[in-house]
Write a protein that holds these residues in place. Structure first.
Motif, mmCIF file in Angstrom:
data_model
loop_
_atom_site.group_PDB
_atom_site.id
_atom_site.type_symbol
_atom_site.label_atom_id
_atom_site.label_comp_id
_atom_site.label_asym_id
_atom_site.label_seq_id
_atom_site.Cartn_x
_atom_site.Cartn_y
_atom_site.Cartn_z
ATOM 1 N N SER A 61 16.991 41.180 32.909
ATOM 2 C CA SER A 61 16.679 40.061 31.872
ATOM 3 C C SER A 61 16.734 38.836 32.728
ATOM 4 N N PRO A 62 16.244 37.619 31.982
ATOM 5 C CA PRO A 62 16.184 36.355 32.684
ATOM 6 C C PRO A 62 17.570 36.035 32.858
ATOM 7 N N ARG A 63 17.760 35.206 33.987
ATOM 8 C CA ARG A 63 19.030 34.592 34.221
ATOM 9 C C ARG A 63 19.366 33.521 33.165
ATOM 10 N N GLN A 64 18.464 32.930 32.795
ATOM 11 C CA GLN A 64 18.678 31.712 31.494
ATOM 12 C C GLN A 64 18.238 32.285 30.257
ATOM 13 N N PRO A 65 18.889 31.958 29.072
ATOM 14 C CA PRO A 65 18.285 31.961 27.787
ATOM 15 C C PRO A 65 16.824 31.483 27.917
ATOM 16 N N ILE A 66 15.732 32.222 26.972
ATOM 17 C CA ILE A 66 14.462 32.029 27.013
ATOM 18 C C ILE A 66 14.208 30.758 26.176
ATOM 19 N N TRP A 67 15.177 29.855 25.620
ATOM 20 C CA TRP A 67 14.952 28.795 25.053
ATOM 21 C C TRP A 67 15.346 27.423 26.076
ATOM 22 N N MET A 68 16.006 27.987 27.077
ATOM 23 C CA MET A 68 16.143 27.034 28.524
ATOM 24 C C MET A 68 15.164 27.259 29.418
ATOM 25 N N MET A 75 4.279 30.776 33.167
ATOM 26 C CA MET A 75 4.813 31.635 31.931
ATOM 27 C C MET A 75 4.027 31.090 30.673
ATOM 28 N N VAL A 76 3.713 30.023 30.462
ATOM 29 C CA VAL A 76 3.153 29.546 29.277
ATOM 30 C C VAL A 76 1.632 30.054 28.962
ATOM 31 N N GLY A 77 1.014 30.100 30.312
ATOM 32 C CA GLY A 77 -0.515 30.616 30.436
ATOM 33 C C GLY A 77 -0.389 32.124 30.136
ATOM 34 N N GLN A 78 0.683 32.890 30.718
ATOM 35 C CA GLN A 78 0.664 34.343 30.438
ATOM 36 C C GLN A 78 1.130 34.539 28.736
ATOM 37 N N PHE A 79 1.834 33.432 28.248
ATOM 38 C CA PHE A 79 2.280 33.636 26.835
ATOM 39 C C PHE A 79 1.053 33.306 25.899
ATOM 40 N N VAL A 80 0.070 32.618 26.249
ATOM 41 C CA VAL A 80 -1.178 32.113 25.594
ATOM 42 C C VAL A 80 -2.060 33.487 25.608
ATOM 43 N N PRO A 88 -2.088 23.063 20.943
ATOM 44 C CA PRO A 88 -2.600 21.936 20.828
ATOM 45 C C PRO A 88 -3.192 21.390 22.233
ATOM 46 N N ALA A 89 -4.105 20.672 22.126
ATOM 47 C CA ALA A 89 -4.496 20.147 23.594
ATOM 48 C C ALA A 89 -3.582 19.579 24.599
ATOM 49 N N ARG A 90 -2.530 18.865 23.976
ATOM 50 C CA ARG A 90 -1.521 18.181 24.754
ATOM 51 C C ARG A 90 -0.612 18.952 25.452
ATOM 52 N N TYR A 91 -0.474 20.328 24.857
ATOM 53 C CA TYR A 91 0.394 21.207 25.521
ATOM 54 C C TYR A 91 -0.483 22.572 26.344
ATOM 55 N N ALA A 92 -1.681 22.693 26.058
ATOM 56 C CA ALA A 92 -2.511 23.726 26.764
ATOM 57 C C ALA A 92 -2.664 23.578 28.173
ATOM 58 N N GLY A 93 -2.751 22.577 28.587
ATOM 59 C CA GLY A 93 -3.005 22.384 30.220
ATOM 60 C C GLY A 93 -1.463 22.312 31.125
ATOM 61 N N THR A 102 9.139 19.450 29.001
ATOM 62 C CA THR A 102 10.199 19.299 27.792
ATOM 63 C C THR A 102 9.526 19.244 26.494
ATOM 64 N N ALA A 103 8.416 18.442 26.157
ATOM 65 C CA ALA A 103 7.843 18.331 25.104
ATOM 66 C C ALA A 103 6.956 19.916 24.672
ATOM 67 N N ARG A 104 6.596 20.452 25.781
ATOM 68 C CA ARG A 104 5.814 21.678 25.588
ATOM 69 C C ARG A 104 7.006 22.785 25.159
ATOM 70 N N ALA A 105 8.077 22.681 25.940
ATOM 71 C CA ALA A 105 9.241 23.650 25.563
ATOM 72 C C ALA A 105 9.758 23.561 24.169
ATOM 73 N N ASP A 106 9.757 22.191 23.759
ATOM 74 C CA ASP A 106 10.297 22.105 22.430
ATOM 75 C C ASP A 106 9.050 22.552 21.355
ATOM 76 N N TYR A 107 8.121 22.401 21.706
ATOM 77 C CA TYR A 107 6.794 22.802 20.808
ATOM 78 C C TYR A 107 6.904 24.415 20.779
ATOM 79 N N LEU A 108 6.915 24.890 21.598
ATOM 80 C CA LEU A 108 6.736 26.514 21.483
ATOM 81 C C LEU A 108 8.058 26.854 20.903
ATOM 82 N N TRP A 109 9.264 26.301 21.271
ATOM 83 C CA TRP A 109 10.378 27.072 20.664
ATOM 84 C C TRP A 109 10.487 26.777 19.186
#
Length: 180
Positions: A61-68, A75-80, A88-93, A102-109
């Protein structure tokens, strides 16, 4: 070896290297680390006469929880790609800097929490299917530590691990740790 492959580092939600390897990531040459790991694992098993592989913390398993972690570009590219999500465009690149990561992590979670958990569950199943095929091909067994002593629901929600999927991937034995 890890120092030579910083692309495999797990990164926290604010883009800081967690100083541990994420086995689900890509190497700089584009190959999935899991493919190289499975191949090299069989070499080690044969060369040293081991009976199998014990998947412990950080690989079971990951070392850290997946919200951290890990909200890196990889990983975001794999997720998409795997989950068919359009961000949204501001989180896509690529995320540049702590604030963007941090903003992208907040958006995804906050907007794709269930899919983020599911993504990790699918990726760990894929990882272990490859590892189990490789180890079984050389006559070995795979033992799997439960995710940081967590029950099935908490393992899925905190670490993106679905024990049923891990079993389906071909793990031979589960080692259940408990807290005394």
């Amino acid at each position: 070896w890890c120092d030579g492959h910083p692309e495999l580092m797990e990164f926290t939600r604010d883009g800081v290297a967690g100083h541990c390897l994420n086995p689900l990531k890509h190497l700089a040459d584009g190959r999935l680390y899991e493919d190289v790991f499975a191949e090299q694992l069989t070499v080690v098993l044969r060369d040293y006469g081991f009976d199998g592989y014990h998947a412990a913390d950080g690989f079971s398993s990951p070392r850290q929880p997946i919200w951290m972690a890990d909200f890196s570009d990889d990983m975001v590219g794999q997720f998409v790609a795997l989950m068919g999500v359009t961000l949204p465009a501001r989180y896509a690149g690529p995320a540049t800097g702590t604030a963007a990561t941090t903003a992208r992590a907040d958006y995804l979670w906050n907007h794709h929490r269930q899919l983020w958990c599911e993504f990790y569950a699918r990726r760990f199943e894929q990882f272990f299917a490859k590892v189990c095929r490789a180890v079984h091909a050389v006559g070995g067994q795979v033992c799997y530590n439960n995710a940081w002593t967590r029950d099935p629901f908490e393992a899925y929600y905190r670490y993106g691990v679905d024990y049923h999927r891990i079993a389906r991937a071909g793990v031979d034995r589960f080692l259940v740790e408990t807290v005394g």
